[in-house]
Design an enzyme around this catalytic site. Structure first.
Site, PDB file in Angstrom:
ATOM      1  N   ALA A  46       0.838  -1.205   0.000  1.00 39.70           N
ATOM      2  CA  ALA A  46       0.000   0.000   0.000  1.00 39.70           C
ATOM      3  C   ALA A  46       0.875   1.258   0.000  1.00 39.70           C
ATOM      4  O   ALA A  46       1.931   1.246   0.624  1.00 39.70           O
ATOM      5  CB  ALA A  46      -0.902   0.012   1.236  1.00 39.70           C
ATOM      6  N   ASP A  97       9.250  -3.254  -0.133  1.00 39.17           N
ATOM      7  CA  ASP A  97       9.399  -1.795  -0.096  1.00 39.17           C
ATOM      8  C   ASP A  97       9.068  -1.407   1.344  1.00 39.17           C
ATOM      9  O   ASP A  97       7.946  -1.033   1.667  1.00 39.17           O
ATOM     10  CB  ASP A  97       8.421  -1.174  -1.105  1.00 39.17           C
ATOM     11  CG  ASP A  97       8.668   0.308  -1.302  1.00 39.17           C
ATOM     12  OD1 ASP A  97       9.817   0.751  -1.134  1.00 39.17           O
ATOM     13  OD2 ASP A  97       7.701   1.027  -1.625  1.00 39.17           O
ATOM     14  N   CYS A 127      12.595   4.406   1.269  1.00 35.88           N
ATOM     15  CA  CYS A 127      12.758   5.818   0.886  1.00 35.88           C
ATOM     16  C   CYS A 127      13.447   6.549   2.037  1.00 35.88           C
ATOM     17  O   CYS A 127      13.090   7.667   2.385  1.00 35.88           O
ATOM     18  CB  CYS A 127      11.436   6.454   0.487  1.00 35.88           C
ATOM     19  SG  CYS A 127      10.146   6.337   1.720  1.00 35.88           S
TER      20      CYS A 127
HETATM   21  C1  LIG Z   1       6.899   2.455   2.084  1.00 35.82           C
HETATM   22  S1  LIG Z   1       5.285   1.906   2.261  1.00 35.82           S
HETATM   23  C2  LIG Z   1       5.050   0.974   0.793  1.00 35.82           C
HETATM   24  C3  LIG Z   1       4.791   1.822  -0.427  1.00 35.82           C
HETATM   25  C4  LIG Z   1       4.307   1.017  -1.614  1.00 35.82           C
HETATM   26  N1  LIG Z   1       5.205  -0.073  -1.923  1.00 35.82           N
HETATM   27  C5  LIG Z   1       4.101   1.888  -2.819  1.00 35.82           C
HETATM   28  O1  LIG Z   1       4.995   1.949  -3.688  1.00 35.82           O
HETATM   29  O2  LIG Z   1       3.061   2.509  -2.931  1.00 35.82           O
HETATM   30  C6  LIG Z   1       5.431   0.660   3.466  1.00 35.82           C
HETATM   31  C7  LIG Z   1       4.155  -0.127   3.701  1.00 35.82           C
HETATM   32  O3  LIG Z   1       4.474  -1.171   4.617  1.00 35.82           O
HETATM   33  C8  LIG Z   1       3.328  -1.417   5.386  1.00 35.82           C
HETATM   34  N2  LIG Z   1       3.719  -2.167   6.601  1.00 35.82           N
HETATM   35  C9  LIG Z   1       4.217  -1.683   7.755  1.00 35.82           C
HETATM   36  N3  LIG Z   1       4.426  -2.674   8.625  1.00 35.82           N
HETATM   37  C10 LIG Z   1       4.062  -3.827   8.011  1.00 35.82           C
HETATM   38  C11 LIG Z   1       4.017  -5.193   8.401  1.00 35.82           C
HETATM   39  N4  LIG Z   1       4.422  -5.551   9.624  1.00 35.82           N
HETATM   40  N5  LIG Z   1       3.540  -6.098   7.532  1.00 35.82           N
HETATM   41  C12 LIG Z   1       3.122  -5.726   6.299  1.00 35.82           C
HETATM   42  N6  LIG Z   1       3.151  -4.433   5.855  1.00 35.82           N
HETATM   43  C13 LIG Z   1       3.609  -3.499   6.706  1.00 35.82           C
HETATM   44  C14 LIG Z   1       2.777  -0.035   5.664  1.00 35.82           C
HETATM   45  O4  LIG Z   1       1.422  -0.130   6.028  1.00 35.82           O
HETATM   46  C15 LIG Z   1       3.009   0.659   4.324  1.00 35.82           C
HETATM   47  O5  LIG Z   1       1.868   0.575   3.532  1.00 35.82           O
END
Ligand SMILES: C[S@@+](CC[C@H](N)C(=O)[O-])C[C@H]1O[C@@H](n2cnc3c(N)ncnc32)[C@H](O)[C@@H]1O
Length: 426
Positions: free
Chosen positions: A248, A313, A366
């Protein structure tokens, strides 16, 4: 005296960002949805401009107000007023001053209106020279980055680079975008020039209103060049089944799907994030992706050895995106980097288990901090000797001595991203 809708909206946004730790992008999106085009532009400029100069504005407030403790509403009204007086040529001084004073009254701080009026008038009349404790204090105030962050970057990148990074973080980033999956005959050459480094990425030229129209119509998708670079590296070389572990809001997932992958699984931590992912993929006209909710730090619901490509990511401090999200610098602490790093390693380790033999894993953040990037990969390799660092498929200029890729706002005019590619040996 009436206050313009743009300044009321900017005031409310800045109060939410400082007081409730709201993200500027969210606060602006909410505020701007009810504004006309002209007010939207001014609100945007005041909010991002004041955030980018917040430490400088506060130092001026201290110079003229002394150490007096100010109510947040009064401080925000003063920041808005001083920002307009010093940085926006087209705003007459009387509007900047009077409307800020009215914002103080509107916030039910009538007793502070005389004080706010006096400070703003002194700013227009008196010298603005500041006295600094030392060189680092000067850099911190002149670039509006907290002293501890400048000190950290001096250790990590050297003094010159730390200053350049901090300065670049205050520049307006280019409007980078790409096509969505929707078919259209709009000629994108009219609105953007092609990126030198990412096929399909464009950088906005000319009228940004036309770009906004195209974005609202679902024809284009705004995504920084560096984020597109990560997705391009993920789809290079091999095809096959793909898992996007932290997906997300789906910027990279959408690009990966457009590359023609059939089997894509994309997941995230909460139902709310999945709802954001789903609606964002719909907006991009993207179909055929299986969505999944899990806590990737605890474990993934897939058998070992399942996917040809795994993308992590990872959630991170976001210090590479301060140009887009100027408030990040004020909300971070040194402990946050340690917390992120430990979670990143857990997620990367779990994700690596789902990777097939011979498959590729892309780990990206990032963040520009070594502890969230190279150090996480070192931790991963210590646990998984079957993973080998291989060169990510990006232009040579981004490749580091250690064989990873990095982008920087000061060097590349892109957000700061890190990309590691790991191949699982057979
Ligand atoms: C940097 S963002 C990803 C951005 C996405 N890849 C994009 O390009 O739009 C990191 C994501 O990791 C998710 N996240 C954080 N902790 C997590 C976990 N324990 N398991 C799965 N996802 C996680 C967050 O909710 C967030 O949506």
């Amino acid at each position: 005296m009436a206050i313009s809708p743009s300044r009321i909206a900017a005031f409310e946004c800045l109060l939410a960002i400082d007081g409730k730790k709201a993200y500027s992008a969210d606060a602006l999106a909410t505020a701007e949805s009810s504004l006309g085009e002209k007010d939207r532009g001014l609100c945007h400029e005041i909010v991002l401009g004041s955030l980018r100069r917040q430490i400088y504005l506060d130092r001026l407030i201290t110079k003229f107000a002394g150490a007096k403790k100010l109510d947040l509403a009064v401080r925000v009204a003063l920041r808005i007023g001083i920002y307009q007086l010093l940085f926006l040529d087209r705003i007459p001084a009387f509007s900047a001053i009077n409307e800020s004073v009215e914002l103080v009254r509107r916030a039910k701080k009538a007793s502070a209106t005389g004080f706010a009026n006096a400070i703003l008038r002194r700013i227009t009349r008196e010298g603005l020279e500041l006295v600094f404790d030392d060189d680092i204090d000067r850099i911190s105030v002149e670039t509006s980055h907290p002293r501890w962050l400048i000190e950290r970057w001096i250790v990590e990148f050297g003094s010159e680079r730390a200053i350049e990074l901090a300065q670049a973080n205050n520049a307006e980033p280019p409007l980078a975008f790409r096509r969505t999956a929707r078919t259209t005959n709009v000629d994108l050459d009219e609105v953007g020039r092609p990126s030198r480094y990412v096929p399909g990425c464009r950088l906005g030229t000319g009228d940004s209103r036309r770009l906004m129209e195209l974005e609202r119509a679902g024809v284009i998708y705004f995504q920084d060049e560096s984020s597109q670079l990560v997705a391009a590296a993920a789809v290079a070389n091999t095809g096959g089944s793909t898992l996007d572990v932290c997906a997300a809001p789906g910027s990279k997932t959408g690009m990966i799907r457009m590359s023609g992958r059939d089997l894509i699984v994309a997941g995230d931590l909460t139902d709310m994030r999945l709802a954001t992912l789903r609606s964002n993929l719909e907006r991009q006209g993207t179909q055929g992706i299986t969505l999944c909710r899990y806590d990737a730090a605890a474990g993934l619901p897939f058998a070992d050895n399942t996917f040809d490509v795994v993308i992590v990511d990872a959630p991170c401090s976001g210090t590479g995106t301060i140009r887009h999200n100027p408030e990040i610098r004020y909300n971070l602490t040194n402990e946050d980097f340690v917390r992120h790093s430990s979670k990143q390693l857990k997620i990367a380790l779990n994700a690596s288990k789902a990777l097939k033999k011979g498959g590729r894993m892309i780990y990206s953040t990032c963040s520009i901090e070594r502890i969230e990037n190279e150090d996480v990969i070192a931790g991963l390799l210590a646990e998984r000797p079957d993973l080998v660092v291989t060169r990510p498929e990006v232009n040579e200029r981004f490749i580091t001595e250690e064989g990873f890729a990095r982008t920087f706002p000061d060097r590349d005019d892109m957000d700061g991203f890190f990309i590691a590619q790991l191949t699982r040996s057979d």
